[in-house]
Design an enzyme around this catalytic site. Structure first.
Site, PDB file in Angstrom:
ATOM      1  N   LEU A 103       0.884  -1.168   0.000  1.00  0.00           N
ATOM      2  CA  LEU A 103       0.000   0.000   0.000  1.00  0.00           C
ATOM      3  C   LEU A 103       0.921   1.216   0.000  1.00  0.00           C
ATOM      4  O   LEU A 103       1.951   1.213   0.696  1.00  0.00           O
ATOM      5  CB  LEU A 103      -0.880   0.018   1.265  1.00  0.00           C
ATOM      6  CG  LEU A 103      -2.066  -0.945   1.309  1.00  0.00           C
ATOM      7  CD1 LEU A 103      -2.748  -0.887   2.670  1.00  0.00           C
ATOM      8  CD2 LEU A 103      -3.074  -0.628   0.200  1.00  0.00           C
ATOM      9  N   ASP A 104       0.556   2.247  -0.751  1.00  0.00           N
ATOM     10  CA  ASP A 104       1.374   3.454  -0.796  1.00  0.00           C
ATOM     11  C   ASP A 104       1.480   4.072   0.597  1.00  0.00           C
ATOM     12  O   ASP A 104       0.654   3.810   1.469  1.00  0.00           O
ATOM     13  CB  ASP A 104       0.722   4.494  -1.725  1.00  0.00           C
ATOM     14  CG  ASP A 104       0.700   4.019  -3.170  1.00  0.00           C
ATOM     15  OD1 ASP A 104       1.511   3.151  -3.529  1.00  0.00           O
ATOM     16  OD2 ASP A 104      -0.159   4.535  -3.934  1.00  0.00           O
ATOM     17  N   ARG A 105       2.462   4.954   0.746  1.00  0.00           N
ATOM     18  CA  ARG A 105       2.675   5.602   2.047  1.00  0.00           C
ATOM     19  C   ARG A 105       1.399   6.282   2.554  1.00  0.00           C
ATOM     20  O   ARG A 105       1.061   6.202   3.727  1.00  0.00           O
ATOM     21  CB  ARG A 105       3.792   6.653   1.921  1.00  0.00           C
ATOM     22  CG  ARG A 105       4.176   7.299   3.235  1.00  0.00           C
ATOM     23  CD  ARG A 105       4.912   8.597   2.990  1.00  0.00           C
ATOM     24  NE  ARG A 105       6.214   8.355   2.404  1.00  0.00           N
ATOM     25  CZ  ARG A 105       7.337   8.175   3.116  1.00  0.00           C
ATOM     26  NH1 ARG A 105       7.288   8.225   4.420  1.00  0.00           N
ATOM     27  NH2 ARG A 105       8.472   7.964   2.502  1.00  0.00           N
ATOM     28  N   ALA A 107      -1.665   5.556   1.681  1.00  0.00           N
ATOM     29  CA  ALA A 107      -2.836   4.669   1.687  1.00  0.00           C
ATOM     30  C   ALA A 107      -2.959   3.974   3.046  1.00  0.00           C
ATOM     31  O   ALA A 107      -1.975   3.810   3.770  1.00  0.00           O
ATOM     32  CB  ALA A 107      -2.708   3.630   0.580  1.00  0.00           C
ATOM     33  N   LYS A 189      -4.693   4.768  -8.234  1.00  0.00           N
ATOM     34  CA  LYS A 189      -4.480   6.193  -8.502  1.00  0.00           C
ATOM     35  C   LYS A 189      -4.380   6.452 -10.002  1.00  0.00           C
ATOM     36  O   LYS A 189      -4.935   7.418 -10.532  1.00  0.00           O
ATOM     37  CB  LYS A 189      -3.212   6.679  -7.801  1.00  0.00           C
ATOM     38  CG  LYS A 189      -3.362   6.744  -6.283  1.00  0.00           C
ATOM     39  CD  LYS A 189      -2.059   7.116  -5.625  1.00  0.00           C
ATOM     40  CE  LYS A 189      -2.225   7.107  -4.112  1.00  0.00           C
ATOM     41  NZ  LYS A 189      -0.958   7.166  -3.410  1.00  0.00           N
TER      42      LYS A 189
END
Ligand code: URA
Length: 250
Positions: A103-105, A107, A189
């Site tokens: 998961l992105d930072r 997210a 995204k």
């Protein structure tokens, strides 16, 4: 290994539930009642463990769910950045537990962690088509039926990659649930950007058969229950390896 840890690793409940069970005399080891949660079990593989006279399936691997907070990167080691490793006990690193996908930072939400490499690989691989549902908030035009169709058809991203069909369920003008069956870099995204929208909030609510436990606060984790573990393995056509010695004795 400590008795409470063996039971927690095996998905028998939270550490505090397990301690309560042990203290209240519900757990036996080799037909002897043990009431000390810290009791050291010399050979967990061949121990005959029972809870309320039911045999315990001792797990070979560790599997957890974490409610990832924003601001941490999805990695177990990183020299520069703060990572999810700081939320987890050092024992997980020693046992080579790692996150399934990323998961992105910014997210948040459901991250599954395991030290079963085959399970992890299959869950993350597009070949196994495991669905992931994200609660997405965007900046841009209100969602419309046209968007549902666009996602369902499998959109092409600017780098030429054609996404698998995805399911968009509109919650309101700027919020939707999006189910995808792959996990390319920044996929949600980039898909939203393709429709002219910027993601302002991204929260994973489920992965395959598992939904994020609503009782887990951001930053909290827990071991998967036996049912959850079984469901996860089944989702990718695997059977969980359970300590045979233990179950065969009953
Ligand atoms: N898609 C993204 O863009 N980011 C994530 O963290 C997960 C899916």
């Amino acid at each position: 290994m400590r008795l409470d840890r063996i039971l927690a690793n095996s998905g028998c409940g939270s550490r505090s539930e397990i301690r309560k069970m042990i203290r209240s005399g519900q757990v036996s080891l080799d037909q002897r009642l043990i009431t000390d949660p810290g009791y050291l079990v010399n050979d967990p593989e061949s121990a005959k463990l029972m809870i309320r006279n039911q045999p315990v399936e001792i797990r070979q691997y560790l599997h957890m769910m974490l409610n990832k907070p924003a601001g941490l990167i999805t990695a177990m080691r990183d020299k520069k950045d703060n990572s999810i490793a700081e939320l987890l006990p050092a024992m997980f690193l020693e046992k080579k537990v790692s996150p399934v996908g990323r998961l992105d930072r910014d997210a948040t939400g459901l991250l599954i962690l395991t030290n079963d490499g085959t399970l992890s690989h299959r869950l993350a691989s597009p070949r196994w088509s495991v669905g992931k549902i994200y609660d997405v908030t965007v900046k841009g035009d209100p969602f419309s039926d046209k968007d549902i169709q666009l996602f369902a058809e499998g959109m092409q991203l600017p780098d030429g990659y054609t996404c698998k069909p995805a399911r968009l369920e509109v919650i309101d003008k700027t919020r939707a649930l999006l189910e995808i069956h792959e996990g390319k870099f920044h996929q949600v995204k980039r898909m939203m950007l393709k429709t002219g929208r910027e993601v302002t909030k991204l929260h994973r609510v489920s992965l395959g058969p598992l939904a994020l436990d609503p009782d887990l606060k951001p930053g909290d984790y827990r071991h998967l229950s036996q049912q959850e573990t079984r469901a996860l393995y089944q989702a990718v056509s695997l059977t969980e390896m359970i300590s045979k010695k233990n179950t065969d004795q009953f």
